[in-house]
Write a protein that holds these residues in place. Sequence first.
Motif, PDB file in Angstrom:
ATOM      1  N   ALA A  35       0.831  -1.202   0.000  1.00  0.00           N
ATOM      2  CA  ALA A  35       0.000   0.000   0.000  1.00  0.00           C
ATOM      3  C   ALA A  35       0.865   1.250   0.000  1.00  0.00           C
ATOM      4  O   ALA A  35       1.998   1.244   0.503  1.00  0.00           O
ATOM      5  CB  ALA A  35      -0.924   0.009   1.205  1.00  0.00           C
ATOM      6  N   THR A  36       0.344   2.328  -0.563  1.00  0.00           N
ATOM      7  CA  THR A  36       1.031   3.614  -0.579  1.00  0.00           C
ATOM      8  C   THR A  36       0.346   4.560   0.399  1.00  0.00           C
ATOM      9  O   THR A  36      -0.880   4.726   0.352  1.00  0.00           O
ATOM     10  CB  THR A  36       1.003   4.232  -1.986  1.00  0.00           C
ATOM     11  OG1 THR A  36       1.630   3.350  -2.906  1.00  0.00           O
ATOM     12  CG2 THR A  36       1.718   5.580  -2.000  1.00  0.00           C
ATOM     13  N   VAL A  37       1.136   5.174   1.275  1.00  0.00           N
ATOM     14  CA  VAL A  37       0.621   6.141   2.238  1.00  0.00           C
ATOM     15  C   VAL A  37       1.044   7.529   1.795  1.00  0.00           C
ATOM     16  O   VAL A  37       2.226   7.776   1.562  1.00  0.00           O
ATOM     17  CB  VAL A  37       1.140   5.847   3.662  1.00  0.00           C
ATOM     18  CG1 VAL A  37       0.679   6.928   4.635  1.00  0.00           C
ATOM     19  CG2 VAL A  37       0.657   4.469   4.128  1.00  0.00           C
ATOM     20  N   TRP A  38       0.086   8.441   1.687  1.00  0.00           N
ATOM     21  CA  TRP A  38       0.369   9.799   1.255  1.00  0.00           C
ATOM     22  C   TRP A  38       0.587  10.711   2.462  1.00  0.00           C
ATOM     23  O   TRP A  38       0.709  10.247   3.581  1.00  0.00           O
ATOM     24  CB  TRP A  38      -0.754  10.312   0.354  1.00  0.00           C
ATOM     25  CG  TRP A  38      -0.950   9.463  -0.863  1.00  0.00           C
ATOM     26  CD1 TRP A  38      -1.830   8.446  -1.014  1.00  0.00           C
ATOM     27  CD2 TRP A  38      -0.205   9.532  -2.084  1.00  0.00           C
ATOM     28  NE1 TRP A  38      -1.708   7.869  -2.248  1.00  0.00           N
ATOM     29  CE2 TRP A  38      -0.718   8.516  -2.940  1.00  0.00           C
ATOM     30  CE3 TRP A  38       0.833  10.332  -2.552  1.00  0.00           C
ATOM     31  CZ2 TRP A  38      -0.238   8.285  -4.227  1.00  0.00           C
ATOM     32  CZ3 TRP A  38       1.309  10.119  -3.837  1.00  0.00           C
ATOM     33  CH2 TRP A  38       0.793   9.116  -4.654  1.00  0.00           C
ATOM     34  N   GLY A  39       0.591  12.024   2.248  1.00  0.00           N
ATOM     35  CA  GLY A  39       0.892  12.962   3.321  1.00  0.00           C
ATOM     36  C   GLY A  39      -0.230  13.077   4.343  1.00  0.00           C
ATOM     37  O   GLY A  39      -1.388  12.808   4.060  1.00  0.00           O
ATOM     38  N   TYR A  40       0.153  13.512   5.538  1.00  0.00           N
ATOM     39  CA  TYR A  40      -0.789  13.637   6.649  1.00  0.00           C
ATOM     40  C   TYR A  40      -1.425  15.023   6.686  1.00  0.00           C
ATOM     41  O   TYR A  40      -0.827  16.019   6.274  1.00  0.00           O
ATOM     42  CB  TYR A  40      -0.088  13.377   7.984  1.00  0.00           C
ATOM     43  CG  TYR A  40       0.149  11.908   8.237  1.00  0.00           C
ATOM     44  CD1 TYR A  40      -0.733  11.169   9.010  1.00  0.00           C
ATOM     45  CD2 TYR A  40       1.236  11.252   7.666  1.00  0.00           C
ATOM     46  CE1 TYR A  40      -0.535   9.811   9.224  1.00  0.00           C
ATOM     47  CE2 TYR A  40       1.447   9.896   7.867  1.00  0.00           C
ATOM     48  CZ  TYR A  40       0.553   9.184   8.644  1.00  0.00           C
ATOM     49  OH  TYR A  40       0.744   7.848   8.853  1.00  0.00           O
ATOM     50  N   SER A  41      -2.627  15.045   7.210  1.00  0.00           N
ATOM     51  CA  SER A  41      -3.336  16.290   7.474  1.00  0.00           C
ATOM     52  C   SER A  41      -4.357  16.019   8.562  1.00  0.00           C
ATOM     53  O   SER A  41      -5.128  15.048   8.463  1.00  0.00           O
ATOM     54  CB  SER A  41      -4.040  16.787   6.209  1.00  0.00           C
ATOM     55  OG  SER A  41      -4.878  17.876   6.500  1.00  0.00           O
ATOM     56  N   GLU A  42      -4.341  16.822   9.613  1.00  0.00           N
ATOM     57  CA  GLU A  42      -5.283  16.675  10.726  1.00  0.00           C
ATOM     58  C   GLU A  42      -5.263  15.268  11.314  1.00  0.00           C
ATOM     59  O   GLU A  42      -6.264  14.777  11.815  1.00  0.00           O
ATOM     60  CB  GLU A  42      -6.695  17.068  10.288  1.00  0.00           C
ATOM     61  CG  GLU A  42      -6.815  18.539   9.938  1.00  0.00           C
ATOM     62  CD  GLU A  42      -8.228  18.956   9.540  1.00  0.00           C
ATOM     63  OE1 GLU A  42      -8.487  20.169   9.481  1.00  0.00           O
ATOM     64  OE2 GLU A  42      -9.066  18.069   9.290  1.00  0.00           O
ATOM     65  N   GLY A  43      -4.110  14.597  11.254  1.00  0.00           N
ATOM     66  CA  GLY A  43      -3.928  13.335  11.964  1.00  0.00           C
ATOM     67  C   GLY A  43      -4.009  12.074  11.150  1.00  0.00           C
ATOM     68  O   GLY A  43      -3.606  11.022  11.620  1.00  0.00           O
ATOM     69  N   LEU A  44      -4.547  12.127   9.941  1.00  0.00           N
ATOM     70  CA  LEU A  44      -4.665  10.934   9.101  1.00  0.00           C
ATOM     71  C   LEU A  44      -4.030  11.173   7.745  1.00  0.00           C
ATOM     72  O   LEU A  44      -3.919  12.311   7.286  1.00  0.00           O
ATOM     73  CB  LEU A  44      -6.129  10.543   8.888  1.00  0.00           C
ATOM     74  CG  LEU A  44      -6.941  10.105  10.097  1.00  0.00           C
ATOM     75  CD1 LEU A  44      -8.330   9.653   9.662  1.00  0.00           C
ATOM     76  CD2 LEU A  44      -6.246   9.013  10.877  1.00  0.00           C
ATOM     77  N   ALA A  45      -3.648  10.075   7.092  1.00  0.00           N
ATOM     78  CA  ALA A  45      -3.118  10.140   5.732  1.00  0.00           C
ATOM     79  C   ALA A  45      -3.930   9.234   4.834  1.00  0.00           C
ATOM     80  O   ALA A  45      -4.413   8.183   5.249  1.00  0.00           O
ATOM     81  CB  ALA A  45      -1.655   9.709   5.700  1.00  0.00           C
ATOM     82  N   GLN A  46      -4.042   9.627   3.569  1.00  0.00           N
ATOM     83  CA  GLN A  46      -4.669   8.765   2.583  1.00  0.00           C
ATOM     84  C   GLN A  46      -3.786   7.542   2.342  1.00  0.00           C
ATOM     85  O   GLN A  46      -2.569   7.623   2.404  1.00  0.00           O
ATOM     86  CB  GLN A  46      -4.868   9.505   1.265  1.00  0.00           C
ATOM     87  CG  GLN A  46      -5.882  10.623   1.343  1.00  0.00           C
ATOM     88  CD  GLN A  46      -6.059  11.306   0.000  1.00  0.00           C
ATOM     89  OE1 GLN A  46      -5.734  10.739  -1.033  1.00  0.00           O
ATOM     90  NE2 GLN A  46      -6.562  12.528   0.021  1.00  0.00           N
ATOM     91  N   CYS A  47      -4.436   6.423   2.052  1.00  0.00           N
ATOM     92  CA  CYS A  47      -3.715   5.184   1.788  1.00  0.00           C
ATOM     93  C   CYS A  47      -4.387   4.493   0.610  1.00  0.00           C
ATOM     94  O   CYS A  47      -5.621   4.422   0.549  1.00  0.00           O
ATOM     95  CB  CYS A  47      -3.732   4.291   3.032  1.00  0.00           C
ATOM     96  SG  CYS A  47      -2.828   2.742   2.837  1.00  0.00           S
ATOM     97  N   GLU A  48      -3.566   3.971  -0.327  1.00  0.00           N
ATOM     98  CA  GLU A  48      -4.110   3.344  -1.536  1.00  0.00           C
ATOM     99  C   GLU A  48      -3.467   1.986  -1.782  1.00  0.00           C
ATOM    100  O   GLU A  48      -2.261   1.805  -1.592  1.00  0.00           O
ATOM    101  CB  GLU A  48      -3.868   4.252  -2.742  1.00  0.00           C
ATOM    102  CG  GLU A  48      -4.444   3.748  -4.053  1.00  0.00           C
ATOM    103  CD  GLU A  48      -3.462   2.887  -4.850  1.00  0.00           C
ATOM    104  OE1 GLU A  48      -3.922   2.093  -5.694  1.00  0.00           O
ATOM    105  OE2 GLU A  48      -2.233   3.030  -4.616  1.00  0.00           O
ATOM    106  N   LEU A  49      -4.266   1.029  -2.184  1.00  0.00           N
ATOM    107  CA  LEU A  49      -3.791  -0.296  -2.577  1.00  0.00           C
ATOM    108  C   LEU A  49      -4.714  -0.833  -3.655  1.00  0.00           C
ATOM    109  O   LEU A  49      -5.930  -0.930  -3.449  1.00  0.00           O
ATOM    110  CB  LEU A  49      -3.766  -1.252  -1.377  1.00  0.00           C
ATOM    111  CG  LEU A  49      -3.324  -2.692  -1.681  1.00  0.00           C
ATOM    112  CD1 LEU A  49      -1.861  -2.704  -2.126  1.00  0.00           C
ATOM    113  CD2 LEU A  49      -3.524  -3.595  -0.483  1.00  0.00           C
TER     114      LEU A  49
END
Length: 387
Positions: A35-49
Amino acid sequence: MRRRRGARAAAVLLALALGAGPLLLPAAAAVPAGATVWGYSEGLAQCELDGKWGFVDAGRNVVIPLRYDSVVSFQLGIAAVNLNGKLGVIRQDGKYLIQPEYDTLMPIDCGLYLAQKGAGWGVVSILPLSDGKGGSTNVLYDLVYASVRVDEQGGTNVLTLTDTEGAVTKIPVYDLPSILAQRGAASAQFPLTRGKLPAFSDVSPRDWHALWVDIAYNVGLVSGVGGGRFAPGQTLTVAEAIQLAATVESRYRGDSFHEETASGAKWYTPAVDYCLANGILKAETAARTDYNRPITRREAAELFAATSLAKSLPELNDRNRVRTSVPDVHPGERGAEAVYALYAKGILSGVDGGMTFSPGGTFTRAEAAAIVSRMARAEQRIVLWGR
């Protein structure tokens, strides 16, 4: 948001208030391999698989499952998502604020979205409104228009609705809070303003409190300490807490208190007088208080629970169950009912998974941002045990 694949950044995790615990996010699992984790904002990051998107926390645990065709970053605690080609809006724990049933969603101010379903356009809200028939709806303007858009006209943003006959209705965006209030929407006195976000050097996108600082700043309840800093860990004094409570009260009531101080008076005197006049402070308490010492969590709970806003909030959690669940606050103790009320109304969740309150602890600026954000914005309040 149109149907498009994931955007970067993301948001929102540990919702602590008065040292409170997580916002009851779904059970987390580690980010899957590949999975790829993107940048954080307000505590969470987007994640894609494999073309499916969700969100992960700062510990790289999946807290919103990778089920969506696309997602956009959380901003002010809400994010649009695409599920099976239909768009909706979620908050940090994955709860839908707008069900995924729209072909287009484009955010404007006040928690409103321009929405399209088939050939019809309208405006929908993240908070329920009265439907005029004794029920509720998320639709502010029915999806019967040929087009809806927001344009700048003469320096003012204007919502323009054009019907299928070509008739045009124009509504200044600054009128939307009062229209929402007329429709019975919660939080109309504290409207969200899209794009109005702070850039404090000491608040990281990974911090649990980043969301609460963003919301409290956005709705005009907090500001920085100077030098581009927010000082999230700085302890709040009694005077500062009273000033914040007075600000919340005056915004909710739609009046104001005089911030000018008479010669020789303390800077916080107008706020003290305002809270005394509105029953938030008692005269005997005000007379013997050291305003420059740190305020305790118990005292802060008493203060904010006494505001008109807190008193008006509906209970989301059973108060009797709250009384038996908070382990370090006991019936009959000073401030106990104030603490129980804030748990029952979805403002507090505890400093740990056991709903511990820590009444004698101090109260930080980050915690202050959290509690007033939840008071001001109904979509962020916590249901402790589900429904």
